[in-house]
Design a protein around this motif. Structure first.
Motif, PDB file in Angstrom:
ATOM      1  N   SER A 198      28.292 -11.030   5.197  1.00 45.02           N
ATOM      2  CA  SER A 198      28.905  -9.879   5.873  1.00 45.02           C
ATOM      3  C   SER A 198      30.146  -9.396   5.131  1.00 45.02           C
ATOM      4  O   SER A 198      30.347  -8.184   4.933  1.00 45.02           O
ATOM      5  CB  SER A 198      29.266 -10.235   7.315  1.00 45.02           C
ATOM      6  OG  SER A 198      28.127 -10.603   8.055  1.00 45.02           O
ATOM      7  N   TYR A 221      29.139  -7.670   1.916  1.00 44.05           N
ATOM      8  CA  TYR A 221      28.536  -6.359   2.177  1.00 44.05           C
ATOM      9  C   TYR A 221      29.592  -5.322   2.551  1.00 44.05           C
ATOM     10  O   TYR A 221      29.565  -4.177   2.083  1.00 44.05           O
ATOM     11  CB  TYR A 221      27.503  -6.473   3.298  1.00 44.05           C
ATOM     12  CG  TYR A 221      26.761  -5.178   3.561  1.00 44.05           C
ATOM     13  CD1 TYR A 221      25.716  -4.770   2.727  1.00 44.05           C
ATOM     14  CD2 TYR A 221      27.123  -4.356   4.629  1.00 44.05           C
ATOM     15  CE1 TYR A 221      25.046  -3.574   2.953  1.00 44.05           C
ATOM     16  CE2 TYR A 221      26.454  -3.164   4.865  1.00 44.05           C
ATOM     17  CZ  TYR A 221      25.424  -2.780   4.022  1.00 44.05           C
ATOM     18  OH  TYR A 221      24.770  -1.589   4.248  1.00 44.05           O
ATOM     19  N   ALA A 230      30.489  -8.999  -5.884  1.00 40.70           N
ATOM     20  CA  ALA A 230      30.149  -9.848  -4.740  1.00 40.70           C
ATOM     21  C   ALA A 230      30.647 -11.270  -4.962  1.00 40.70           C
ATOM     22  O   ALA A 230      31.185 -11.917  -4.051  1.00 40.70           O
ATOM     23  CB  ALA A 230      28.638  -9.848  -4.519  1.00 40.70           C
ATOM     24  N   TYR A 249      23.711 -12.746  -1.323  1.00 44.50           N
ATOM     25  CA  TYR A 249      24.918 -11.921  -1.479  1.00 44.50           C
ATOM     26  C   TYR A 249      25.221 -11.594  -2.942  1.00 44.50           C
ATOM     27  O   TYR A 249      25.898 -10.612  -3.236  1.00 44.50           O
ATOM     28  CB  TYR A 249      26.123 -12.511  -0.736  1.00 44.50           C
ATOM     29  CG  TYR A 249      26.732 -13.788  -1.259  1.00 44.50           C
ATOM     30  CD1 TYR A 249      27.598 -13.789  -2.333  1.00 44.50           C
ATOM     31  CD2 TYR A 249      26.506 -14.996  -0.603  1.00 44.50           C
ATOM     32  CE1 TYR A 249      28.199 -14.949  -2.769  1.00 44.50           C
ATOM     33  CE2 TYR A 249      27.106 -16.166  -1.022  1.00 44.50           C
ATOM     34  CZ  TYR A 249      27.960 -16.141  -2.109  1.00 44.50           C
ATOM     35  OH  TYR A 249      28.561 -17.303  -2.535  1.00 44.50           O
ATOM     36  N   ARG A 276      31.743  -4.362  -0.657  1.00 37.73           N
ATOM     37  CA  ARG A 276      30.959  -4.236  -1.880  1.00 37.73           C
ATOM     38  C   ARG A 276      31.412  -3.071  -2.753  1.00 37.73           C
ATOM     39  O   ARG A 276      31.089  -3.018  -3.943  1.00 37.73           O
ATOM     40  CB  ARG A 276      29.472  -4.082  -1.547  1.00 37.73           C
ATOM     41  CG  ARG A 276      29.123  -2.790  -0.838  1.00 37.73           C
ATOM     42  CD  ARG A 276      27.705  -2.854  -0.280  1.00 37.73           C
ATOM     43  NE  ARG A 276      27.272  -1.607   0.339  1.00 37.73           N
ATOM     44  CZ  ARG A 276      27.624  -1.190   1.540  1.00 37.73           C
ATOM     45  NH1 ARG A 276      28.457  -1.927   2.257  1.00 37.73           N
ATOM     46  NH2 ARG A 276      27.179  -0.055   2.026  1.00 37.73           N
ATOM     47  N   ILE A 314      23.664  -8.241  -3.819  1.00 38.46           N
ATOM     48  CA  ILE A 314      24.257  -7.041  -3.225  1.00 38.46           C
ATOM     49  C   ILE A 314      25.060  -6.242  -4.244  1.00 38.46           C
ATOM     50  O   ILE A 314      24.835  -5.044  -4.432  1.00 38.46           O
ATOM     51  CB  ILE A 314      25.146  -7.419  -2.023  1.00 38.46           C
ATOM     52  CG1 ILE A 314      24.285  -8.002  -0.893  1.00 38.46           C
ATOM     53  CG2 ILE A 314      25.905  -6.184  -1.512  1.00 38.46           C
ATOM     54  CD1 ILE A 314      25.099  -8.543   0.274  1.00 38.46           C
ATOM     55  N   SER A 315      26.019  -6.903  -4.903  1.00 38.52           N
ATOM     56  CA  SER A 315      26.863  -6.152  -5.843  1.00 38.52           C
ATOM     57  C   SER A 315      27.288  -6.972  -7.057  1.00 38.52           C
ATOM     58  O   SER A 315      28.327  -6.708  -7.660  1.00 38.52           O
ATOM     59  CB  SER A 315      28.107  -5.612  -5.129  1.00 38.52           C
ATOM     60  OG  SER A 315      28.822  -6.650  -4.495  1.00 38.52           O
TER      61      SER A 315
END
Length: 467
Positions: A20, A23, A178, A170, A26, A173-174
């Motif tokens: 979380s 995200y 991240a 995770y 990010r 994600i980035s």
């Protein structure tokens, strides 16, 4: 220990919190440069926390207390000192690499940049760097799964999958952003929990006397800081592997390339000092464990897990939960860094490989992450010992240290010399280290590390001079 339900609940809540946070923070930049190197805007504060916690993997969480428990003061000395020094050794290499390739992404690009007319040195370096990241994935999955199994009775195989999955999710994600975001949270958790739990354990165990009673290890025989037996059997191979590690470890190079102007040196200085706090602090659990075993107060069935065993003995259940959160933070921080490192190596160094799909850089990086996660999990399911993996990829790293250093700082190196140095060093040291660790032959373990370092360096020097 914890119940199955409590163990799973702790891990799920930790996973949800980290995913979380990543995200939410990010960022809006979706360019590949941001995914791989944070648009080269990694500052000193972020970078030092990220670099420190990325190096706090299974060895720093578990092997430090294992060594202080089994080999006392010299055991933790030979583990901690080279672990800190390696940050400082890497600084001139990182500065030179950044100067030569200001727009670079990986350590392996050094060989492509220096030898543009041949691919062999670059390919040889990739075997080592990708192998090192695979080792990082394996050892942290093994440590996490062993801890989960010990704490809550959850099957080892489930633990391996759990550790790899949350870190991978995770990271996808980035990318490096991240990893850095989560690293900052994880490092703060590790320091906060460690400074709370360890003094509490020492007080409950009887104070400073509990440490001094176990300072010689569980047998009481290792009181000399420079004990020759420990120096030979553990110190030599560990020092070579740890000093060489940052060169083989794309996690270091990725953050070096991501560093803002003027921040690179500070990131590794502060990162090394911050890192050192953790194994020194956690080693106290090994000393206390040794003291309690000698007094007949506790039984340590698995020396790899002496830390949580000691905490479970002295503290209430929620203390063990906090230790689990600290361990998960260290292990997943290195796993996500390893996945990001793999992503950069695959998407940058292997982008034009015919076996890989033709797609954009970020997609290719994510494909590489997923593939290595699957391979790493598969190996971790075989349940190798932590110390085995640690020493094996130390020998692997040794085969690239001197070739990289000489490539950057010696103009006479040739493509042939570098290729032969890395390949022969790798082919001799790594299989020998695997064999030596499996059969438990200390002399061969030490020899494999020495050969990985010296053979590669000698071959590069001799062949370069002759040509």
């Amino acid at each position: 220990m914890l119940t199955n339900t409590n163990g799973i609940l702790v891990f799920i809540l930790y996973s949800i919190a980290i995913v979380s946070i990543v995200y939410l923070f990010r960022g809006k930049n979706r360019a590949s440069d941001d995914f791989l190197v944070m648009s080269r805007k990694l500052g000193t504060f972020q970078g030092s926390l990220s670099m420190a916690v990325s190096w706090i993997w299974a060895p720093a969480i578990f092997i430090c207390s294992l060594q202080s428990y089994q080999q006392g003061l010299p055991g933790i000395f030979w583990f901690t000192l080279p672990n800190i020094i390696c940050f400082f050794v890497f600084i001139p290499i990182a500065l030179k690499m950044k100067k030569e390739m200001p727009s670079g992404y990986t350590i392996s690009q050094v060989f492509k940049y220096k030898f543009p007319n041949t691919k062999l040195p670059h390919k040889a370096s990739l075997v080592v760097t990708l192998g090192y990241q695979l080792g990082a994935i394996v050892i942290n999955c093994v440590a996490g799964a062993t801890l989960i199994s010990l704490l809550a009775g959850i099957p080892y195989s489930y633990g391996v999958v759990m550790m790899a999955t949350v870190s991978l999710v995770y990271s996808l994600i980035s990318g490096l952003r991240a990893s850095v975001i989560s690293d900052m949270i994880q490092m703060i958790m590790i320091l906060g929990i460690g400074f709370f739990l360890i003094p509490w354990v020492v007080i409950e165990a009887g104070g400073f006397e509990a440490i001094t009673n176990g300072i010689g290890g569980v047998t009481g025989q290792f009181n000399d800081l420079f004990d020759p037996v420990v120096a030979f059997s553990f110190g030599i191979a560990t020092t070579i592997g740890l000093i060489s590690g940052p060169v083989a470890d794309q996690m270091f190079s990725q953050r070096a390339h991501a560093a803002k102007k003027g921040s690179l040196k500070k990131i590794f200085i502060y990162g090394g000092l911050l890192f050192g706090i953790v194994p020194i602090t956690l080693s106290l659990l090994g000393f206390v464990g040794a003291s309690e075993v000698m007094n007949g107060n506790i039984e340590v069935t698995d020396p790899q897990m002496v830390g949580p065993i000691v905490i479970d003995h002295f503290l209430p259940k929620w203390g063990l939960i906090l230790f689990a959160l600290m361990a998960f933070s260290g292990l997943t921080s290195t796993l996500d860094s390893a996945f990001c490192a793999v992503g950069s190596l695959i998407s940058v160094d292997l982008k034009e490989n015919a076996l890989l799909p033709k797609c954009d850089t970020i997609t290719l990086a994510r494909i590489g992450m997923v593939f290595f996660a699957v391979v790493g999990v598969s190996i971790a399911l075989l349940q190798p010992k932590l110390l085995w993996v640690f020493l094996i990829y130390g020998a692997l790293a040794a085969s690239i240290f001197l070739p990289t250093f000489l490539t950057l700082f010696w103009r006479r190196t040739t493509a042939k010399a570098i290729s032969l140095g890395i390949i022969i060093g790798f082919l001799v040291a790594t299989p020998l280290s695997i064999y030596a660790n499996v059969i438990g032959n200390t002399n061969l373990i030490v020899l494999s590390a020495i050969l990985g370092l010296t053979l590669s360096g000698l071959i590069v020097s001799i062949v370069s001079v002759k040509n």
